[in-house]
Scaffold this motif. Structure first.
Motif, PDB file in Angstrom:
ATOM      1  N   TYR A  87       7.957  23.486   8.252  1.00 55.96           N
ATOM      2  CA  TYR A  87       7.418  22.443   7.518  1.00 55.96           C
ATOM      3  C   TYR A  87       8.136  22.294   5.905  1.00 55.96           C
ATOM      4  O   TYR A  87       9.393  23.071   5.075  1.00 55.96           O
ATOM      5  CB  TYR A  87       6.174  22.904   6.739  1.00 55.96           C
ATOM      6  CG  TYR A  87       5.175  23.090   8.265  1.00 55.96           C
ATOM      7  CD1 TYR A  87       4.878  21.992   8.312  1.00 55.96           C
ATOM      8  CD2 TYR A  87       5.319  24.274   8.568  1.00 55.96           C
ATOM      9  CE1 TYR A  87       3.780  22.309   9.734  1.00 55.96           C
ATOM     10  CE2 TYR A  87       4.345  24.378   9.731  1.00 55.96           C
ATOM     11  CZ  TYR A  87       3.629  23.425  10.307  1.00 55.96           C
ATOM     12  OH  TYR A  87       2.835  23.419  11.410  1.00 55.96           O
ATOM     13  N   ARG A  96       5.623  17.556   6.145  1.00 51.17           N
ATOM     14  CA  ARG A  96       5.654  17.405   7.056  1.00 51.17           C
ATOM     15  C   ARG A  96       6.034  18.222   8.211  1.00 51.17           C
ATOM     16  O   ARG A  96       7.220  19.237   7.907  1.00 51.17           O
ATOM     17  CB  ARG A  96       6.954  16.388   6.834  1.00 51.17           C
ATOM     18  CG  ARG A  96       6.967  15.554   8.429  1.00 51.17           C
ATOM     19  CD  ARG A  96       8.667  14.814   8.103  1.00 51.17           C
ATOM     20  NE  ARG A  96       8.162  13.923   7.083  1.00 51.17           N
ATOM     21  CZ  ARG A  96       7.994  12.399   6.864  1.00 51.17           C
ATOM     22  NH1 ARG A  96       7.635  12.262   8.398  1.00 51.17           N
ATOM     23  NH2 ARG A  96       8.092  11.469   6.125  1.00 51.17           N
ATOM     24  N   GLN A 162      -0.051   7.694  10.436  1.00 54.66           N
ATOM     25  CA  GLN A 162      -0.323   9.333  10.018  1.00 54.66           C
ATOM     26  C   GLN A 162       0.101  10.131  11.664  1.00 54.66           C
ATOM     27  O   GLN A 162      -0.640   9.935  12.800  1.00 54.66           O
ATOM     28  CB  GLN A 162      -1.252   9.518   9.423  1.00 54.66           C
ATOM     29  CG  GLN A 162      -1.653  10.953   9.431  1.00 54.66           C
ATOM     30  CD  GLN A 162      -3.224  11.195   8.864  1.00 54.66           C
ATOM     31  OE1 GLN A 162      -3.589  10.673   9.141  1.00 54.66           O
ATOM     32  NE2 GLN A 162      -3.114  12.423   7.855  1.00 54.66           N
ATOM     33  N   ASN A 163       0.879  11.398  11.643  1.00 55.22           N
ATOM     34  CA  ASN A 163       0.800  12.266  12.209  1.00 55.22           C
ATOM     35  C   ASN A 163       1.509  11.432  13.522  1.00 55.22           C
ATOM     36  O   ASN A 163       1.186  11.970  14.105  1.00 55.22           O
ATOM     37  CB  ASN A 163       0.683  13.133  12.323  1.00 55.22           C
ATOM     38  CG  ASN A 163       0.265  14.328  13.580  1.00 55.22           C
ATOM     39  OD1 ASN A 163       1.212  14.815  13.717  1.00 55.22           O
ATOM     40  ND2 ASN A 163      -0.756  14.933  14.078  1.00 55.22           N
ATOM     41  N   TYR A 164       2.269  10.457  13.713  1.00 57.08           N
ATOM     42  CA  TYR A 164       2.395   9.901  14.729  1.00 57.08           C
ATOM     43  C   TYR A 164       3.342  10.653  15.360  1.00 57.08           C
ATOM     44  O   TYR A 164       3.793  10.615  17.406  1.00 57.08           O
ATOM     45  CB  TYR A 164       3.855   8.795  14.428  1.00 57.08           C
ATOM     46  CG  TYR A 164       4.124   7.951  15.726  1.00 57.08           C
ATOM     47  CD1 TYR A 164       3.315   7.131  16.639  1.00 57.08           C
ATOM     48  CD2 TYR A 164       5.199   7.695  15.736  1.00 57.08           C
ATOM     49  CE1 TYR A 164       3.218   6.139  17.698  1.00 57.08           C
ATOM     50  CE2 TYR A 164       5.767   7.599  17.205  1.00 57.08           C
ATOM     51  CZ  TYR A 164       4.720   6.618  18.208  1.00 57.08           C
ATOM     52  OH  TYR A 164       5.195   5.664  18.757  1.00 57.08           O
ATOM     53  N   GLY A 166       3.362  13.651  16.531  1.00 60.12           N
ATOM     54  CA  GLY A 166       2.671  14.659  16.955  1.00 60.12           C
ATOM     55  C   GLY A 166       1.558  14.460  17.089  1.00 60.12           C
ATOM     56  O   GLY A 166       0.344  15.166  18.547  1.00 60.12           O
ATOM     57  N   SER A 167       0.822  12.604  17.263  1.00 61.99           N
ATOM     58  CA  SER A 167      -0.335  12.547  18.296  1.00 61.99           C
ATOM     59  C   SER A 167       0.555  11.208  19.242  1.00 61.99           C
ATOM     60  O   SER A 167      -0.671  10.613  20.249  1.00 61.99           O
ATOM     61  CB  SER A 167      -0.774  11.367  17.458  1.00 61.99           C
ATOM     62  OG  SER A 167      -0.185  10.695  16.452  1.00 61.99           O
ATOM     63  N   GLY A 210       2.034  14.438  21.454  1.00 60.98           N
ATOM     64  CA  GLY A 210       3.088  14.316  20.692  1.00 60.98           C
ATOM     65  C   GLY A 210       4.353  15.248  21.359  1.00 60.98           C
ATOM     66  O   GLY A 210       4.153  15.232  22.675  1.00 60.98           O
ATOM     67  N   GLN A 213       8.893  16.434  16.524  1.00 62.88           N
ATOM     68  CA  GLN A 213       9.776  15.360  15.447  1.00 62.88           C
ATOM     69  C   GLN A 213      10.997  16.650  14.579  1.00 62.88           C
ATOM     70  O   GLN A 213      10.640  17.265  14.110  1.00 62.88           O
ATOM     71  CB  GLN A 213       8.851  14.932  14.339  1.00 62.88           C
ATOM     72  CG  GLN A 213      10.119  13.936  13.365  1.00 62.88           C
ATOM     73  CD  GLN A 213       9.558  13.475  12.391  1.00 62.88           C
ATOM     74  OE1 GLN A 213       7.311  13.731  12.222  1.00 62.88           O
ATOM     75  NE2 GLN A 213       9.474  12.779  11.481  1.00 62.88           N
TER      76      GLN A 213
END
Length: 243
Positions: A87, A96, A162-164, A166-167, A210, A213
């Motif tokens: 992170y 992140r 948000q959290n692109y 990961g989703s 996801g 990243q």
């Protein structure tokens, strides 16, 4: 580098010639010279993955390990290693998540990305920016400035997803890939990357959506899922694909 550019030009020409058809046998472009070139583009000081191996560690054995990696990839025996998650702080004080693949996985992801990228480049406007070769956020801002200053644009929409990474919906992503990529070797490899375990604070989890990243293939995958959704002439670091 000349070898890689030649390969990319061949793939781009094939993609333009068969725009309405799916492409197969793209994995044939991934050979030992391409892997050797791709390895040299990796960040030599990049953080290690779950195996703690560095770029230099792999470099010392590259003449034997790269052919082994190629054989495992082409035969379907390659297993995507788990990804180490760390992170990093964001500007707003939040953290992140960043996925750190192993060196060999970065290498293979980079090679596959270089083969797939030319297929999708033709689908973007010249003014599209972000996750594209030769494009940057700074160039996107310059393009935006030109549009506002000289073409009378009056509205700017700034959107943050948000959290692109990961989703991303795996099913939707596969359906979109079906439109252009039907190479079994590459598609199976992408599935393995999507399903790879993530080591997070000592706990191993397996994602159902996801893409981490930090992986070389993730920016390409994230951009691909956007192509059928974005509207033309929206200036953003990753947007602007032809509908």
């Amino acid at each position: 580098m000349e070898k890689m550019l030649t390969v990319e030009m061949q793939i781009a020409e094939r993609a333009r010639k068969y725009r309405s058809e799916v492409l197969t046998n793209l994995h044939e472009f991934i050979d030992e010279p391409l892997l050797q070139e791709s390895f040299d583009t990796l960040n030599k000081k990049g953080a290690s993955g779950v195996d703690a191996e560095t770029w230099m560690d792999y470099h010392k054995q590259r003449e034997t390990r790269i052919p082994q990696l190629l054989t495992a990839f082409k035969s379907g025996n390659y297993r995507a290693p788990n990804i180490r998650r760390v992170y990093i702080p964001k500007g707003d004080g939040k953290l992140r998540p960043l996925g750190l693949p192993t060196v060999k996985d970065k290498l293979l992801q980079t090679a596959v990305t270089r083969v797939l990228q030319p297929v999708y480049e033709d689908m973007f406007y010249p003014s599209s920016h972000g996750f594209r070769p030769g494009k940057s956020q700074h160039q996107a801002l310059e393009e935006l400035t030109r549009q506002v200053s000289w073409q009378g644009k009056r509205y700017i929409i700034d959107a943050d997803m948000q959290n692109y990474f990961g989703s991303i919906n795996h099913q939707c992503l596969r359906a979109f890939l079906d439109r252009r990529i039907k190479d079994g070797v590459i598609r199976k490899m992408i599935d393995k990357w999507l399903k790879a375990g993530i080591l997070d604070n000592g706990q191993l989890v397996y994602p159902t959506e996801g893409t981490p990243q930090g992986g070389s293939i993730s920016p390409l995958i994230s951009t691909e899922e956007w192509i059928p959704l974005v509207k033309p002439k929206i200036y953003h670091s990753r947007l602007l694909a032809k509908p």
